[in-house]
Design an enzyme around this catalytic site. Sequence first.
Site: not given
Length: 238
Positions: A43, A70, A190
Amino acid sequence: MAQLSVNINKIATLRNARGGNMPNVVKAAIDIEGFGAQGITVHPRPDERHITYQDVRDLSKVVSTEFNIEGNPNPKFIDLVLEVKPHQVTLVPDAIDAITSNAGWDTKTHKNYLREIIHLFKSNNIRTSIFVDPDVDMVSHAKDTGTDRIELYTEDYAKTYFKNRDLAIENYVLASKEAYSLGIGINAGHDLSLENIEFFSQSISNLKEVSIGHALICESLYLGLETVVKSYLSKLSS
Ligand code: PXP
């Protein structure tokens, strides 16, 4: 069985704390794949405080499982993804100063914007996923964006899990059923951890992939500490 994609941002955070190249992010990714993980997630954030853009380029040359990038699709991110051409891009509406991703897309309000970006990535043969809250309405609007998959934002699940796991999973079951009925693939991520992952994966049928970073790296530290402390003691006593 859902595939495990390991988010290695935290390894880069540790490296960045000292400068130098320890731990080595590329080696870690190769080893994680060797241990059986089916994917590597990164990310890159605009300030490159975790994974850098150069890390993403270096990793793209060695990752042999699924490579998932991401992030918030700002122009720099879009250029990087189009250059690297990962297997999957996961679009996340995170603010520049957010410590970590903290909300899913409002797929109704941002439908046209998402549709345009998703079209761009898909026409470059990159599978798309968008980060969404476990909300049936948001999932149903996600269909109109043309996305291949959604990634269910699991922070709420993780928070409620210890109080009442049946309550914690309720919205995720509804959202995943909606996604499945619309032909959208289901990822999740998450705050998933060794403590809450089993119930989640057993409760969500058709779960394709989970992306896990923070807990997995913390757990790796704890599970490795005993071995390493004993190794130091052994060296000191020899
Ligand atoms: N999915 C998304 C979209 C994320 O932003 C993150 C954190 O970077 C994760 C999954 C992984 O979350 P965690 O580090 O809590 O496992």
